[in-house]
Scaffold this active site. Structure first.
Site, short mmCIF file in Angstrom:
data_model
loop_
_atom_site.label_atom_id
_atom_site.label_comp_id
_atom_site.label_asym_id
_atom_site.label_seq_id
_atom_site.Cartn_x
_atom_site.Cartn_y
_atom_site.Cartn_z
CE LYS A 293 -22.98 66.70 -17.41
NZ LYS A 293 -22.14 65.49 -17.35
CG ASN A 294 -21.34 65.96 -21.52
OD1 ASN A 294 -21.18 65.93 -20.30
ND2 ASN A 294 -22.22 65.20 -22.15
CB CYS B 257 -25.02 58.26 -14.98
SG CYS B 257 -25.75 59.86 -14.67
NE ARG C 282 -21.60 55.91 -19.25
CZ ARG C 282 -21.89 57.18 -19.01
NH1 ARG C 282 -22.55 57.52 -17.94
NH2 ARG C 282 -21.52 58.11 -19.84
CG ASP D 242 -26.38 62.74 -22.87
OD1 ASP D 242 -26.47 61.57 -22.46
OD2 ASP D 242 -25.31 63.39 -22.86
NE ARG E 37 -23.34 63.91 -11.91
CZ ARG E 37 -23.32 62.88 -12.74
NH1 ARG E 37 -24.17 61.91 -12.60
NH2 ARG E 37 -22.43 62.82 -13.70
#
Ligand code: UD1
Length: 429
Positions: free
Chosen positions: A22-23, A126, A131, A316, A408
């Site tokens: 995903k990233n 999130c 952030r 993560d 997600r």
């Protein structure tokens, strides 16, 4: 809203195919804005975030087609998406869309680099810590972009184009590095990025950009050098395997015991996490197209972990590892150094019987003999999958609510686990 019910106690045995990352997929899709020619991405995971980013890109005028399966491909083979940004009609990314996914803020880099302007809402995403985007804006400013903030939007202007510069990040940032690299590809002259993030997803983006005609060296090291070019062209690129999904299933197997082949992935993408799993008592056995994780008999040993930028232990995987340590034979200390407020899973794991004490940026996890199933609420993407790991060994039923967090980031989670023997099902409505 959907929920997931897990009845704990089953070992995992079999094969789990790992999806594309995903990233990596998200910045790669965003990179399509850098050229008017088609960018074909293969092995793109089927995830809610990918669908949302397609909508956001579509809003800018990017066309996309999702091609059908080729012979021999299975449900697990990622999708192929062709993106075409030949007629970008709007350089504004609105709040309603950007607020749902933080990474969509990164469109600011290709938009301002190629079109000289962008108006992008400050991000959401999130709820883990504050952030900020100050370092992303610092990088753009260094490249000659004029940045202003107005009514929740960042307005970026570079009417005469971007100019290569030295960008020295005071802290390692994945988002900052993605933005700096993408913008620098179309800047005039050379850009040197110091203290760059070294995550494999950065390397994957740079590999794709090089296929598109960019001149980049040093990806995967602390110093990335980009020599700007006037324009980029189309390319075909395969998204690398998801190391967080890989590590998550490796931890699930370490938790339940059993023997599972993780395929379509690479052990070298998560060196520190696998090292920690070995110390905890799992065997990691290399195979041709991935590796096997096995734990038979012996209990779990406590291991202390500190999250760090790559190649350190990934933040993560912190929640998943904490779930694993709730069953270790002793106390482990888990320190989170990347994000503040990334311990929201602690209270939820406690509902299952975990004994965890917070001490500043560290959690002390005292292993317990047994966890017991309970209804729980997912709080964010990685935290929610830690509840799945705990639920796999908890006695009785664990019901996880708000599974949209899981959707997600984890493709076909229930299918992948249930095929290996887990008793897990999605209940709709
Ligand atoms: C990415 C990943 C996320 C992962 C994180 C760290 C994606 C889509 N997301 O997030 O899953 O948890 O890397 O590996 O790839 N920071 C600032 N100012 C900035 C930018 C960042 O202070 O302008 C801080 C952040 O608050 C955080 C740290 O830097 O404390 C690292 O953030 P960063 O590496 O940028 O994470 P993301 O790219 O957002």
């Amino acid at each position: 809203m959907d929920r997931i019910r897990i009845t704990g106690g089953a070992e995992l045995n079999g094969t789990i195919p790992i999806s594309g990352a995903k990233n990596a997929a998200l910045p790669l899709m965003i990179a399509s804005l850098l050229t008017g020619e088609a960018l074909e991405l293969r092995n793109v995971p089927r995830l809610a975030d990918v669908g949302l980013l397609l909508r956001i890109l579509g809003n800018h005028g990017v066309d996309h087609t999702v091609t059908g399966k080729r012979p021999g491909q299975t449900a697990e083979t990622g999708q192929t998406i062709r993106l075409g940004a030949s007629s970008v009609i709007d350089t504004t990314a609105p709040y309603e869309l950007v607020a749902k996914m933080r990474a969509s803020f990164w469109v600011i880099a290709p938009l301002v680099a190629r079109f000289g302007e962008a108006k992008v809402s400050l991000p959401g995403g999130c709820a883990i810590g504050t952030r900020p985007v100050d370092l992303l804006l610092m990088a753009l400013t260094r490249l000659g972009v004029e940045v202003a903030i107005d009514a929740g939007y960042v307005i970026a202007k570079a009417p005469k184009g971007l100019k290569g510069a030295e960008i020295d990040f005071p802290k390692v940032t994945v988002s900052g590095t993605h933005v700096a690299v993408m913008a620098a590809t179309l800047a005039e002259g050379q850009t040197i990025i110091e203290n760059a993030a070294r995550e494999p997803e950065i390397v994957d983006l740079c590999d794709c950009l090089v296929k598109m005609g960019a001149r980049i060296t040093g990806a995967g090291t602390r110093r990335i050098v980009v020599d700007g070019v006037a324009r980029l062209h189309g390319a075909v690129h395969t998204v690398l395997p998801d190391r967080i999904e890989t590590g998550t299933y490796a931890m699930a197997v370490a938790m339940t015991g059993g023997d599972v082949l993780l395929e379509n992935t690479r052990a070298d993408l998560l060196p520190s996490a696998l090292d920690v799993l070995r110390q905890a008592g799992a065997e990691i056995i290399p195979e041709r197209d991935g590796f096997r994780v096995r734990r038979n008999g012996g209990g779990l040993r406590p291991v202390d972990v500190v999250t760090d930028p790559y190649p350190g232990f990934p933040t993560d995987l912190q929640a998943q590892f904490m779930a694993l340590m709730t069953r270790a034979g002793g106390t482990s200390r888990i320190r989170e150094t990347i994000f503040e407020n990334r311990f929201m899973h602690v209270q939820v794991l406690a509902r299952l019987g975990a004994q965890i004490r917070l001490d500043g940026d560290a959690a002390l996890v005292e292993g317990v003999e047994r966890l017991t199933g309970a209804p729980v609420m997912a709080t964010d993407l990685r935290a929610s999958v830690s509840l799945v790991i705990a639920g796999l060994v908890a006695e009785g039923d664990t019901e996880i609510h708000r599974v949209y967090h899981l959707d997600r980031g984890f493709e076909a989670l229930e299918a992948k686990l249930s095929r290996c023997g887990a008793r897990i099902e999605r209940i709709s409505g």
